[in-house]
Design a protein around this motif. Sequence first.
Motif, mmCIF file in Angstrom:
data_model
loop_
_atom_site.group_PDB
_atom_site.id
_atom_site.type_symbol
_atom_site.label_atom_id
_atom_site.label_comp_id
_atom_site.label_asym_id
_atom_site.label_seq_id
_atom_site.Cartn_x
_atom_site.Cartn_y
_atom_site.Cartn_z
ATOM 1 N N GLU A 80 0.726 -1.621 0.001
ATOM 2 C CA GLU A 80 0.258 0.183 0.277
ATOM 3 C C GLU A 80 1.146 0.696 -0.219
ATOM 4 O OE1 GLU A 80 -3.971 -1.534 2.503
ATOM 5 O OE2 GLU A 80 -2.588 -0.841 3.240
ATOM 6 N N ILE A 81 2.193 1.060 0.629
ATOM 7 C CA ILE A 81 2.745 2.341 1.214
ATOM 8 C C ILE A 81 3.546 2.888 -0.812
ATOM 9 C CG2 ILE A 81 4.832 3.597 1.739
ATOM 10 C CD1 ILE A 81 3.661 2.066 4.090
ATOM 11 N N ALA A 82 3.568 1.348 -1.126
ATOM 12 C CA ALA A 82 5.305 1.342 -2.200
ATOM 13 C C ALA A 82 4.120 1.854 -3.518
ATOM 14 C CB ALA A 82 5.034 0.101 -2.945
ATOM 15 N N ASP A 83 2.445 1.744 -3.092
ATOM 16 C CA ASP A 83 1.291 1.991 -4.946
ATOM 17 C C ASP A 83 1.406 3.696 -4.361
ATOM 18 O OD1 ASP A 83 1.193 -0.052 -5.417
ATOM 19 O OD2 ASP A 83 -0.855 -0.350 -4.109
ATOM 20 N N LEU A 84 1.337 4.680 -2.985
ATOM 21 C CA LEU A 84 1.439 5.723 -2.875
ATOM 22 C C LEU A 84 2.459 6.725 -3.175
ATOM 23 C CD1 LEU A 84 -0.241 5.704 0.641
ATOM 24 C CD2 LEU A 84 -1.103 7.042 -1.341
ATOM 25 N N LEU A 85 3.519 5.484 -3.154
ATOM 26 C CA LEU A 85 4.948 6.256 -3.664
ATOM 27 C C LEU A 85 4.798 5.962 -5.026
ATOM 28 C CD1 LEU A 85 7.370 4.032 -1.161
ATOM 29 C CD2 LEU A 85 6.650 6.973 -1.578
ATOM 30 N N ASP A 86 4.082 5.372 -5.917
ATOM 31 C CA ASP A 86 4.621 5.429 -7.638
ATOM 32 C C ASP A 86 3.796 5.687 -8.092
ATOM 33 O OD1 ASP A 86 3.904 3.751 -10.070
ATOM 34 O OD2 ASP A 86 4.255 2.628 -9.159
ATOM 35 N N ARG A 87 1.829 6.408 -7.589
ATOM 36 C CA ARG A 87 1.372 7.545 -7.225
ATOM 37 C C ARG A 87 1.587 8.769 -7.764
ATOM 38 N NH1 ARG A 87 -4.964 7.124 -7.928
ATOM 39 N NH2 ARG A 87 -5.523 9.625 -7.472
ATOM 40 N N LEU A 88 2.347 9.104 -6.354
ATOM 41 C CA LEU A 88 2.828 10.451 -6.214
ATOM 42 C C LEU A 88 4.134 10.284 -7.045
ATOM 43 C CD1 LEU A 88 2.637 10.499 -2.599
ATOM 44 C CD2 LEU A 88 1.459 12.284 -3.814
ATOM 45 N N ALA A 89 4.709 9.675 -7.091
ATOM 46 C CA ALA A 89 6.681 9.890 -7.759
ATOM 47 C C ALA A 89 5.943 9.650 -10.174
ATOM 48 C CB ALA A 89 7.673 8.485 -7.238
ATOM 49 N N LEU A 90 4.703 8.974 -10.355
ATOM 50 C CA LEU A 90 4.945 8.678 -11.236
ATOM 51 C C LEU A 90 3.956 9.569 -12.533
ATOM 52 C CD1 LEU A 90 5.516 5.352 -11.664
ATOM 53 C CD2 LEU A 90 7.230 7.117 -11.793
ATOM 54 N N GLY A 91 3.039 10.301 -11.356
ATOM 55 C CA GLY A 91 2.382 11.430 -11.330
ATOM 56 C C GLY A 91 2.089 12.501 -10.742
ATOM 57 N N VAL A 92 1.164 13.281 -10.884
ATOM 58 C CA VAL A 92 0.870 14.491 -10.334
ATOM 59 C C VAL A 92 0.920 14.798 -9.080
ATOM 60 C CG1 VAL A 92 0.439 17.001 -10.862
ATOM 61 C CG2 VAL A 92 0.108 15.394 -12.772
#
Length: 523
Positions: A80-92
């Motif tokens: 879940e934390i990695a998914d949030l990092l993924d969303r934040l780092a690869l999107g706006v």
Amino acid sequence: MNPGIWKLGDDPVDDRPTFLAHALAMSLRHGPGPWPDEARTLPDVPPPAAEGDLFVPGVVMDGLRSHHFDIAPDALAVTEIADLLDRLALGVPTRDDLLRLHERASEVPALDVADDLVEQIQLRRLPRKRIRDLGRHLAEHGTRRNAVKIGLVLIGACGDERDRDLLLLLGSLEELTLYAAVALANTQPDRQRAMYELARRVRGWGRIHAVERLRGCDDPEIKAWLLRDGFRNEVMNEYLAHVAATSGDLYSALLEPDVDDALLDGAADILTALAQGGPAEDMSDYEDALPVVGRFAELLADRRPTLQRLRGLLNVRDFVLRESADGSPWPADDIARLRRSYEERLTEPRWSDLVLAHLSDPRDADFHEATWAAGSLRLPVVPRLVARLEIDPLDGFAWWTAIRQATPVEAELLCDLAARLLPLPDLANGPGDIYDIGEEYAPDRALESVVGGLDAFPGVGLPLIRVALGNRINRLRRAAVNALAAWPADAVPDEARDWVRRAAAIEPVEGTRAEMLAFLVSG
């Protein structure tokens, strides 16, 4: 945040102070550290525990878990934390996603996700610069400890030398030192110097975490510090004694022609910790132990006697005696030589004179240390302990030592003294099963120190035993029953059996009640 632009805002995550603000305030008031105890009251500290509850600080749990327990990864939290990092780092990045990251990171012990989270960042090939920025955002804006810790984990995975000051500042909070230490080790070109600076800023578990990462260092300044002060910490010197002795090269240092007092005192405390053993490597793991303990005794031949140095002598002497009995890997001739050397050194009158001088003043700051040494040197101390108890009736260590070194006549005098000095009517305050932590339980603990030694004195101290059987501390009630059970049957009066019978009828702890009933049956 402007749409289409990757930028993290500076808005607070909630209305609590940040950990960074707390660290900055401590730095402004007290310099780089170590900081006073007020620094340990963190922004997310829980409310006072209910009476009887124990609050274990996270720094203690992280220290114990990282050293003595297997870490069970929390796979769901990592994902879940990695998914949030993924969303934040690869999107706006949006504020809502940043808040979700902070919230989710704060909900899980950082130790349970740290390693696997770093692995996920690598497997997903997330952009290092953005993960570093997210780590710094958590570290700088975080108001809850686990969120800040995970921020430091991210910095350690993707940061660089620019993060040094932030890592040192936050790492000066003992709660965060472990994570800052790992991050410094991963990001700083001068790893040893960075870890050295961090280690000097902390004194508890933080010191342990930092100094362990100086193992194998080759910097002369750091090696010298390890031997004189670096191993010292508020938890147990045993955790770091072996690191200091080996990485600091204690043997070579003691062979120098001019061994300064700080080094000699450091050697005394390092050898004490190694001889006592404990939670880390000890004397049996130390390759240079044999020549070092020999050299230590030689150096004390013409040096000023102190209690600190005497403690080293006594602990090493006791270790050598154990080695003699247990079949040591050391050669028998070397053990015999060391035993003679230490015994000869300890028979020098200057050591007993030193101890008795400290014991002559019951208010001496080192009275307890001298009391312990007196026992090891077999010096009579009961009269001096009585003088101490007259001015400090709640000194449990003085009671404990006195009753265990007493003659039968002295034991009776000590029991009379306890009846006069301790508030016995107030100590029949149970039964119960509570934690005896805090000053309010000092009288109970003092009584336990006396009663716990009465098994060697049949018929002595019955008024104390009667009170102890009705005390709120389970351990004290058991000590009273054990004392009676150790006496010959003809030394136990019928009234004492009646006390136990009445105590067993209302005893709330099953095991203690079983001991009481077993005593009654045996009689």
